[in-house]
Design a protein around this motif. Structure first.
Motif, PDB file in Angstrom:
ATOM      1  N   THR A  13      30.791 -86.024  14.161  1.00 18.56           N
ATOM      2  CA  THR A  13      29.453 -86.624  14.159  1.00 18.56           C
ATOM      3  C   THR A  13      29.455 -87.973  13.459  1.00 18.56           C
ATOM      4  OG1 THR A  13      28.598 -84.365  13.999  1.00 18.56           O
ATOM      5  CG2 THR A  13      27.024 -86.140  13.723  1.00 18.56           C
ATOM      6  N   ALA A  14      30.217 -88.092  12.360  1.00 17.77           N
ATOM      7  CA  ALA A  14      30.311 -89.373  11.656  1.00 17.77           C
ATOM      8  C   ALA A  14      31.047 -90.410  12.498  1.00 17.77           C
ATOM      9  CB  ALA A  14      31.023 -89.179  10.321  1.00 17.77           C
ATOM     10  N   GLU A  15      32.100 -89.996  13.191  1.00 16.36           N
ATOM     11  CA  GLU A  15      32.846 -90.914  14.064  1.00 16.36           C
ATOM     12  C   GLU A  15      31.937 -91.428  15.182  1.00 16.36           C
ATOM     13  OE1 GLU A  15      35.811 -91.920  13.474  1.00 16.36           O
ATOM     14  OE2 GLU A  15      37.037 -90.359  12.543  1.00 16.36           O
ATOM     15  N   ILE A  16      31.143 -90.538  15.755  1.00 11.21           N
ATOM     16  CA  ILE A  16      30.239 -90.932  16.839  1.00 11.21           C
ATOM     17  C   ILE A  16      29.156 -91.874  16.317  1.00 11.21           C
ATOM     18  CG2 ILE A  16      28.506 -90.061  18.458  1.00 11.21           C
ATOM     19  CD1 ILE A  16      30.280 -87.490  18.636  1.00 11.21           C
ATOM     20  N   ALA A  17      28.609 -91.587  15.125  1.00  8.36           N
ATOM     21  CA  ALA A  17      27.588 -92.453  14.530  1.00  8.36           C
ATOM     22  C   ALA A  17      28.157 -93.848  14.275  1.00  8.36           C
ATOM     23  CB  ALA A  17      27.081 -91.843  13.230  1.00  8.36           C
ATOM     24  N   LEU A  18      29.409 -93.908  13.814  1.00  3.68           N
ATOM     25  CA  LEU A  18      30.075 -95.192  13.584  1.00  3.68           C
ATOM     26  C   LEU A  18      30.240 -95.953  14.898  1.00  3.68           C
ATOM     27  CD1 LEU A  18      31.696 -97.264  11.936  1.00  3.68           C
ATOM     28  CD2 LEU A  18      33.701 -95.763  12.174  1.00  3.68           C
ATOM     29  N   ALA A  19      30.683 -95.245  15.936  1.00  5.58           N
ATOM     30  CA  ALA A  19      30.886 -95.882  17.243  1.00  5.58           C
ATOM     31  C   ALA A  19      29.573 -96.403  17.813  1.00  5.58           C
ATOM     32  CB  ALA A  19      31.527 -94.896  18.205  1.00  5.58           C
ATOM     33  N   GLU A  20      28.506 -95.639  17.655  1.00  4.98           N
ATOM     34  CA  GLU A  20      27.202 -96.067  18.166  1.00  4.98           C
ATOM     35  C   GLU A  20      26.712 -97.324  17.464  1.00  4.98           C
ATOM     36  OE1 GLU A  20      24.871 -92.559  17.656  1.00  4.98           O
ATOM     37  OE2 GLU A  20      25.447 -91.691  19.600  1.00  4.98           O
ATOM     38  N   LYS A  21      26.937 -97.409  16.145  1.00  2.00           N
ATOM     39  CA  LYS A  21      26.559 -98.615  15.399  1.00  2.00           C
ATOM     40  C   LYS A  21      27.366 -99.820  15.872  1.00  2.00           C
ATOM     41  CE  LYS A  21      23.423 -97.823  12.102  1.00  2.00           C
ATOM     42  NZ  LYS A  21      22.209 -98.660  11.913  1.00  2.00           N
ATOM     43  N   LEU A  22      28.676 -99.606  16.080  1.00  2.00           N
ATOM     44  CA  LEU A  22      29.551-100.688  16.522  1.00  2.00           C
ATOM     45  C   LEU A  22      29.208-101.156  17.933  1.00  2.00           C
ATOM     46  CD1 LEU A  22      33.060 -99.568  15.196  1.00  2.00           C
ATOM     47  CD2 LEU A  22      31.895-101.723  14.658  1.00  2.00           C
ATOM     48  N   ALA A  23      28.849-100.188  18.801  1.00  2.00           N
ATOM     49  CA  ALA A  23      28.602-100.506  20.207  1.00  2.00           C
ATOM     50  C   ALA A  23      27.476-101.511  20.394  1.00  2.00           C
ATOM     51  CB  ALA A  23      28.293 -99.228  20.976  1.00  2.00           C
ATOM     52  N   VAL A  24      26.562-101.579  19.434  1.00  2.00           N
ATOM     53  CA  VAL A  24      25.443-102.518  19.530  1.00  2.00           C
ATOM     54  C   VAL A  24      25.944-103.949  19.588  1.00  2.00           C
ATOM     55  CG1 VAL A  24      23.379-103.375  18.355  1.00  2.00           C
ATOM     56  CG2 VAL A  24      23.890-100.918  18.365  1.00  2.00           C
ATOM     57  N   ARG A  25      27.034-104.244  18.866  1.00  2.00           N
ATOM     58  CA  ARG A  25      27.530-105.624  18.830  1.00  2.00           C
ATOM     59  C   ARG A  25      28.948-105.784  19.380  1.00  2.00           C
ATOM     60  NH1 ARG A  25      27.810-105.968  12.230  1.00  2.00           N
ATOM     61  NH2 ARG A  25      29.822-104.919  11.919  1.00  2.00           N
ATOM     62  N   ASP A  26      29.688-104.666  19.520  1.00  8.69           N
ATOM     63  CA  ASP A  26      31.070-104.772  19.987  1.00  8.69           C
ATOM     64  C   ASP A  26      31.478-103.451  20.662  1.00  8.69           C
ATOM     65  OD1 ASP A  26      33.752-105.162  20.413  1.00  8.69           O
ATOM     66  OD2 ASP A  26      34.174-105.958  18.414  1.00  8.69           O
ATOM     67  N   ALA A  27      31.267-103.383  21.973  1.00  5.60           N
ATOM     68  CA  ALA A  27      31.534-102.151  22.712  1.00  5.60           C
ATOM     69  C   ALA A  27      33.004-101.771  22.692  1.00  5.60           C
ATOM     70  CB  ALA A  27      31.058-102.301  24.156  1.00  5.60           C
ATOM     71  N   GLU A  28      33.881-102.756  22.739  1.00  9.08           N
ATOM     72  CA  GLU A  28      35.314-102.467  22.741  1.00  9.08           C
ATOM     73  C   GLU A  28      35.748-101.845  21.410  1.00  9.08           C
ATOM     74  OE1 GLU A  28      37.577-102.470  25.151  1.00  9.08           O
ATOM     75  OE2 GLU A  28      35.850-102.881  26.431  1.00  9.08           O
ATOM     76  N   ALA A  29      35.210-102.352  20.312  1.00  7.66           N
ATOM     77  CA  ALA A  29      35.538-101.800  18.994  1.00  7.66           C
ATOM     78  C   ALA A  29      35.068-100.355  18.895  1.00  7.66           C
ATOM     79  CB  ALA A  29      34.901-102.646  17.898  1.00  7.66           C
ATOM     80  N   ALA A  30      33.923-100.059  19.492  1.00 11.02           N
ATOM     81  CA  ALA A  30      33.392 -98.696  19.485  1.00 11.02           C
ATOM     82  C   ALA A  30      34.313 -97.757  20.265  1.00 11.02           C
ATOM     83  CB  ALA A  30      31.989 -98.677  20.082  1.00 11.02           C
ATOM     84  N   LYS A  31      34.832 -98.248  21.401  1.00  8.83           N
ATOM     85  CA  LYS A  31      35.756 -97.439  22.206  1.00  8.83           C
ATOM     86  C   LYS A  31      37.033 -97.141  21.428  1.00  8.83           C
ATOM     87  CE  LYS A  31      34.124 -99.280  26.642  1.00  8.83           C
ATOM     88  NZ  LYS A  31      34.496-100.081  27.838  1.00  8.83           N
ATOM     89  N   VAL A  32      37.511 -98.140  20.706  1.00  9.14           N
ATOM     90  CA  VAL A  32      38.732 -97.963  19.904  1.00  9.14           C
ATOM     91  C   VAL A  32      38.522 -96.891  18.839  1.00  9.14           C
ATOM     92  CG1 VAL A  32      40.278 -99.065  18.234  1.00  9.14           C
ATOM     93  CG2 VAL A  32      39.617-100.280  20.327  1.00  9.14           C
ATOM     94  N   VAL A  33      37.367 -96.916  18.189  1.00 11.36           N
ATOM     95  CA  VAL A  33      37.048 -95.923  17.154  1.00 11.36           C
ATOM     96  C   VAL A  33      37.119 -94.515  17.731  1.00 11.36           C
ATOM     97  CG1 VAL A  33      35.157 -94.977  15.766  1.00 11.36           C
ATOM     98  CG2 VAL A  33      35.689 -97.406  15.643  1.00 11.36           C
ATOM     99  N   LEU A  34      36.522 -94.314  18.892  1.00 12.89           N
ATOM    100  CA  LEU A  34      36.500 -92.975  19.498  1.00 12.89           C
ATOM    101  C   LEU A  34      37.887 -92.561  19.987  1.00 12.89           C
ATOM    102  CD1 LEU A  34      33.108 -93.036  21.436  1.00 12.89           C
ATOM    103  CD2 LEU A  34      33.632 -91.872  19.301  1.00 12.89           C
ATOM    104  N   ARG A  35      38.651 -93.500  20.549  1.00 10.35           N
ATOM    105  CA  ARG A  35      40.003 -93.166  20.995  1.00 10.35           C
ATOM    106  C   ARG A  35      40.863 -92.713  19.819  1.00 10.35           C
ATOM    107  NH1 ARG A  35      40.561 -98.746  24.146  1.00 10.35           N
ATOM    108  NH2 ARG A  35      39.163 -98.337  25.915  1.00 10.35           N
ATOM    109  N   GLU A  36      40.781 -93.456  18.728  1.00 15.95           N
ATOM    110  CA  GLU A  36      41.576 -93.111  17.542  1.00 15.95           C
ATOM    111  C   GLU A  36      41.131 -91.770  16.960  1.00 15.95           C
ATOM    112  OE1 GLU A  36      41.160 -96.425  14.949  1.00 15.95           O
ATOM    113  OE2 GLU A  36      42.665 -97.654  16.011  1.00 15.95           O
ATOM    114  N   ALA A  37      39.823 -91.532  16.967  1.00 21.62           N
ATOM    115  CA  ALA A  37      39.303 -90.264  16.449  1.00 21.62           C
ATOM    116  C   ALA A  37      39.798 -89.095  17.300  1.00 21.62           C
ATOM    117  CB  ALA A  37      37.777 -90.293  16.430  1.00 21.62           C
TER     118      ALA A  37
END
Length: 386
Positions: free
Chosen positions: A288-312
């Motif tokens: 849930t924390a990883e997803i919350a982090l990705a959602e925050k990142l996706a607002v300004r950087d969708a690729e960074a959000a994808k990387v977070v979820l892939r690594e998780a």
């Protein structure tokens, strides 16, 4: 079926057989455990609605030292079957016996109280318990009285009884029981604090919450109530409380994050929400924390959000992470049925379980609906995600 004896006749035959067997041994005391035929009769009796057959057994089998435990066991089984009237009649029959020893009389009274509680007759049960409790020495009576007030959500009375029980237990080797009562009392204070919040009584709220945390510092409900209490006035304080709580109890991060989002809204814009969530995700390993982090990142950087979820996912693959990643990665409508199917699978499985009895469900209960223990329900950390 015509060759079978009528049900009531069969029960009478069993009871008479037991009685004659006892008489044939020259009035020697016969233990109920030595009479298998008698127990077979009771087994049949328990298999159907007893009706008037119970009266026949009561009439033919006298109450005595050798039958007392059997009567009590029979009544407990009847109560377990939901036949509260039969259980009550048996206990009242025992209490009518003038030769009943005082210790056994007290036991029968307590069992009758349990009949009334099970039947929802709390007024009768409370009246009986109050007559039994004089110097707070009757531990079981106090426990039952607390159970009644808890069921009625009379938190102040339940708390008063819980405090008496704790006082009576002081100095004894009863750490587990003290812990259970303390957790219950902490939740009673939380319930009273919630009532005070609804009434706008700020001073009372602070008092109850202080007592709740003092009794049980790991009470998630209490700490979250304190964090919400100071959210508007001291959001930094609430933030520190929630982050510390999440790191101390990682499994509950999924419960803490919604309130943490409210704290973020109350904090100055200069506060780096992403840095806080990243730190939280690293410490808790929470999907849930990883997803919350990705959602925050996706607002300004969708690729960074994808990387977070892939690594998780590479660290710990869960359904929650897979669904979130597919939603973010997929630009093809043809993949939507797959996303929906995984989301359905995620949502159909239990999310919480009781660490005391194993009860599972999709809702966090402060009081387990099955074993009625406070603070034993926790999120399930599994491949489903937490």
């Amino acid at each position: 079926m015509e060759h079978l004896l009528p049900y009531s006749t069969f029960i009478l035959a069993i009871a008479l057989g037991w009685w004659l067997g006892r008489r044939s041994r020259g009035e020697e005391v016969l233990s109920s455990s030595e009479s298998p035929v008698y127990y077979q009769g009771l087994s049949v009796l328990l298999g159907d609605q007893p009706g008037t057959e119970l009266d026949h057994v009561i009439e033919l089998i006298p109450v005595g030292e050798d039958t007392l435990d059997t009567y009590l066991s029979l009544a407990r089984l009847m109560r377990g079957k939901g036949d509260f009237e039969a259980a009550t009649r048996i206990h009242q029959h025992l209490l009518a016996w003038s030769g009943l020893p005082e210790k056994s009389r007290q036991k029968a009274h307590l069992e009758l109280v349990k009949d009334y509680i099970a039947a929802g007759l709390h007024d009768r049960a409370e009246a009986m318990l109050r007559d039994m409790i004089s110097d707070n020495s009757n531990a079981e009576a106090l426990a039952l009285l607390q159970q009644i007030y808890q069921a009625e959500k009379d938190w102040e009375k339940a708390a008063a009884v819980a405090r008496k029980r704790l006082k009576a237990l002081s100095g004894r080797d009863s750490a587990e029981e003290v812990g259970q009562i303390s957790r219950a009392l902490s939740h009673y204070y939380c319930a009273m604090a919630e009532d005070a919040i609804r009434q706008g009584a700020a001073t009372a709220v602070d008092d109850w919450l202080h007592k709740a945390v003092e009794l049980d510092a790991e009470n998630l409900r209490a700490v979250m109530l304190v964090a919400r209490r100071y959210l508007a006035e001291q959001p930094d304080y609430s933030l520190n409380m929630l982050v510390s709580l999440s790191k101390a109890q990682p499994a509950f991060t999924m419960e803490i994050l919604p309130l943490l989002g409210e704290v973020f809204d109350a904090l100055p814009e200069s506060i780096d929400h992403i840095a806080i969530l990243k730190d939280l995700a690293e410490h808790t390993q929470s999907s849930t924390a990883e997803i919350a982090l990705a959602e925050k990142l996706a607002v300004r950087d969708a690729e960074a959000a994808k990387v977070v979820l892939r690594e998780a996912i590479s660290r710990r693959s869960t359904l929650r992470l897979l669904v979130a990643a597919l939603k973010l990665e997929s630009t093809q409508s043809s993949l939507q049925p797959l996303v929906d199917a995984l989301a359905t699978l995620r949502d159909e499985r239990p999310t919480y379980h009781c660490r005391h009895c194993g009860f599972s469900g999709r809702k966090l209960h402060w009081l387990c609906p099955s074993c009625e223990q406070w603070g034993t329900i926790a999120p399930i950390r599994s491949t489903q995600g937490d």
